[in-house]
Write an enzyme that holds these catalytic residues in place. Structure first.
Site, PDB file in Angstrom:
ATOM      1  N   CYS A  47      -1.455   3.208  -2.742  1.00 60.42           N
ATOM      2  CA  CYS A  47      -2.221   2.390  -3.669  1.00 60.42           C
ATOM      3  C   CYS A  47      -2.158   0.950  -3.159  1.00 60.42           C
ATOM      4  O   CYS A  47      -1.063   0.442  -2.864  1.00 60.42           O
ATOM      5  CB  CYS A  47      -1.634   2.478  -5.074  1.00 60.42           C
ATOM      6  SG  CYS A  47      -2.388   1.301  -6.232  1.00 60.42           S
ATOM      7  N   ASP A  83      -0.414   7.971  -2.812  1.00 62.47           N
ATOM      8  CA  ASP A  83      -1.513   8.753  -3.377  1.00 62.47           C
ATOM      9  C   ASP A  83      -1.699   9.977  -2.496  1.00 62.47           C
ATOM     10  O   ASP A  83      -1.510   9.908  -1.276  1.00 62.47           O
ATOM     11  CB  ASP A  83      -2.811   7.933  -3.404  1.00 62.47           C
ATOM     12  CG  ASP A  83      -2.788   6.829  -4.445  1.00 62.47           C
ATOM     13  OD1 ASP A  83      -2.270   7.070  -5.546  1.00 62.47           O
ATOM     14  OD2 ASP A  83      -3.300   5.736  -4.155  1.00 62.47           O
ATOM     15  N   SER A 115      -8.861  17.320  17.846  1.00 66.77           N
ATOM     16  CA  SER A 115      -8.127  17.534  16.596  1.00 66.77           C
ATOM     17  C   SER A 115      -6.800  16.783  16.509  1.00 66.77           C
ATOM     18  O   SER A 115      -6.416  16.339  15.426  1.00 66.77           O
ATOM     19  CB  SER A 115      -7.914  19.024  16.335  1.00 66.77           C
ATOM     20  OG  SER A 115      -7.180  19.615  17.378  1.00 66.77           O
TER      21      SER A 115
END
Length: 155
Positions: free
Chosen positions: A53, A60, A77
């Site tokens: 946050c 979060d 990837s």
């Protein structure tokens, strides 16, 4: 028939690579699409995505699903994993994280189509889901539903 992908320009694959300190420092790498004449969908799911946050510094958590139809390039990837991991110490609102990831992928890959679903776990008792896509998906390409259920708490 076998396709060989040119990996000569990659700097992270096959080497010990530290987690970047921020998304801006992360190097998102690409390789040539082994099937550029075919229209097909590639999916990445990151069910344990984390960021901070920007106001409280509290973590979060989200389940991200990224779908794209490549043109000339596909994302490598390991570099995507490191890029997504770089958000762990990055303060940003859910909407910014989700859309910034999509835009960085679009800038790097120039896909025919891309969408991202950011399924964020509750903050302050309210789950936030963020969705972005570049436009309508190409015709004739199977795009499966993301099938991430909305947050239901304990039941």
């Amino acid at each position: 028939m076998s396709s060989i992908t040119d990996t000569s320009g990659l700097t992270q694959l096959g080497a010990a690579t530290a987690l970047p300190a921020s998304p801006d420092e992360a190097k998102l790498e690409r390789v040539p699409n082994p099937h550029p004449a075919l229209a097909y969908c590639i999916r990445f799911a990151a069910p344990e995505f984390t960021s901070l946050c920007p106001l409280t510094g509290q973590p979060d958590f989200a389940h991200l699903v990224i779908d794209y139809v490549p043109r000339e390039w596909i994302v490598e990837s390991k570099s995507l994993k490191l890029y997504l991991g770089s958000f762990r110490n990055h303060g940003s609102f859910h909407e910014a994280c989700t859309v910034d990831i999509a835009r960085r992928l679009v800038d790097t890959l120039d896909p025919a189509w891309l969408r991202i679903g950011g399924y964020w776990y509750p903050r302050g008792g309210i789950p936030i889901d963020v969705f972005y896509q570049t436009g309508a998906p190409p015709e004739g390409v199977w795009i499966p539903p993301q099938d991430v259920p909305g947050y239901r708490g304990r039941g």
